[in-house]
Design an enzyme around this catalytic site. Structure first.
Site, PDB file in Angstrom:
ATOM      1  N   ASP A 105      -9.388   5.837  -1.521  1.00 60.56           N
ATOM      2  CA  ASP A 105      -8.354   6.375  -2.408  1.00 60.56           C
ATOM      3  C   ASP A 105      -9.040   7.058  -3.595  1.00 60.56           C
ATOM      4  OD1 ASP A 105      -9.267   4.264  -3.943  1.00 60.56           O
ATOM      5  OD2 ASP A 105      -7.265   3.629  -4.577  1.00 60.56           O
ATOM      6  N   GLU A 134       0.822  -1.212   0.000  1.00 58.62           N
ATOM      7  CA  GLU A 134       0.000   0.000   0.000  1.00 58.62           C
ATOM      8  C   GLU A 134       0.858   1.265   0.000  1.00 58.62           C
ATOM      9  OE1 GLU A 134      -3.079   0.500  -0.568  1.00 58.62           O
ATOM     10  OE2 GLU A 134      -3.625  -1.606  -0.678  1.00 58.62           O
ATOM     11  N   TYR A 151      -6.306   6.572   4.517  1.00 65.53           N
ATOM     12  CA  TYR A 151      -6.494   5.579   3.462  1.00 65.53           C
ATOM     13  C   TYR A 151      -5.687   4.306   3.740  1.00 65.53           C
ATOM     14  CZ  TYR A 151      -5.508   2.773  -0.480  1.00 65.53           C
ATOM     15  OH  TYR A 151      -5.319   1.672  -1.251  1.00 65.53           O
TER      16      TYR A 151
END
Ligand code: SF4
Length: 358
Positions: free
Chosen positions: A133, A32, A115
């Protein structure tokens, strides 16, 4: 239901990446963070390399920052790597190496925002939290037909509540990833491919025919262009590299940089003030690098130093050391030139030795 339809679509159409399918929170976190400012296709190879070098949070915590930056070299946005390194050290020191699953604890770690915390919590721990996102914001604003500007915190909060309302009770990580895939492949920026969309029957923007106009995003500030003189300063078989202390590219190694309208004469004056006497060999090229907020328009110079005197914050390095140290992508063109200059010197030196033996 929206959740059933998107999950059924995801089961048939999900994109395959090296980082997909794992529920190891450390691996999810690494992927991520990499994906924040890097294309998914590019991040795959870096992810594999990173996980081979640092397979656990402990391996990352006990590495040196330079080793972490070297593996990150080429990905850009190096504060991501430095924050990951600090976060790994915190997890090892304060939690015995156990990765937190709680959203608040995740967000307390360096470099983890709302996020990323939601992505880790949903994918690794199946926590019911939308990972908002750019893809999810676009899909959700179109599905809910939200025409409020995403510059407004109240509009973002309302969109989050909508996303939560359509999220299933389980397979929460799959739901987030399914929405991301839909946003990346079908519900794309500009004109979406609604004919292929499994959610067309649920979609407010599709019904109204104005999906292209959504979401309303704040206008991005264009990056500022800056002239930069990049000086490759050599002496015998070494080149001078500086380790950045500035926020931009902190910890990475660069050639001598002069920002602003910097001529070769200005560079010589600046180096003289640092105690270094140099001669200009020549202007050896130009390069350009675009950061988020600025553009470097670079002119590359080669200077020869009279002697290898010590310079504060800098090191004289060999060709092998230049290759081993972490340099930012912005230095790619200059590094290529420097490798070629030092490589040619090595060959000359070898030839001289051979000549001597003959
Ligand atoms: S129908 Fe079109 S606009 Fe609506 S979610 Fe699907 S692709 Fe996006």
């Amino acid at each position: 239901m929206i959740a059933d339809r998107i999950l059924a679509w995801y089961d048939q159409n999900k994109r395959i990446f090296p980082f997909r399918g794992t529920r190891d929170p450390y691996a999810v976190w690494v992927s991520e963070i990499m994906l924040q400012q890097t294309r998914t296709e590019t991040a795959g190879a870096y992810y594999q390399r990173f996980m081979e070098r640092f397979p656990t949070v402990g391996a990352l915590a006990f590495a040196t920052e330079q080793a972490v930056l070297k593996v990150w070299e080429g990905l850009g946005y190096y504060s991501r790597a430095r924050n990951m390194h600090r976060a790994a050290q915190l997890i090892v020191r304060e939690r015995g190496g156990e990765f937190p699953g709680d959203i608040a604890l995740l967000q307390a770690l360096p470099g983890i925002g709302a996020y990323t915390a939601a992505a880790i919590a949903s994918i690794a721990f199946d926590t019911r939290v939308p990972a908002m996102d750019g893809n999810l914001i676009r899909v959700m604003s179109r599905l809910s037909h939200t025409a409020d500007s995403m510059a407004l915190p109240s509009a973002k909060r309302a969109l989050y509540r909508y996303a939560l309302s359509v999220m299933p009770l389980d397979r929460c990580g799959d739901f987030n990833q399914a929405m991301m895939d839909l946003g990346a492949c079908i519900c794309v920026p500009g004109t979406p491919d609604c004919a292929l969309c499994p959610l067309a029957g649920d979609c407010g923007a599709f019904a109204a025919g104005d999906a292209e106009a959504l979401p309303l995003l704040p206008r991005a500030v264009p990056p500022r262009a800056v002239d930069v003189a990049v000086s490759i300063i050599t002496c015998e078989d070494k080149v001078l590299l500086y380790q950045r202390r500035e926020k931009l590219l902190c910890g990475l190694w660069v050639f001598a940089l002069g920002e602003g309208a910097c001529t070769a004469g200005d560079v010589i004056s600046s180096l003289t003030r640092q105690g270094l006497a140099v001669n200009l060999i020549g202007h050896i090229g130009s390069a350009r690098h675009v950061f988020t907020h600025r553009i470097w328009n670079m002119e590359l110079y080669h200077f020869a130093a009279a002697a290898m005197v010590g310079v504060s914050g800098a090191e004289w390095v060999t060709l092998a050391e230049l290759d081993a140290l972490p340099l930012p992508i912005a230095m790619r063109a200059a590094k290529k030139k420097a490798l070629s200059i030092l490589g040619a010197r090595k060959l000359d030196h070898g030839a001289n030795i051979n000549t001597g033996k003959d």
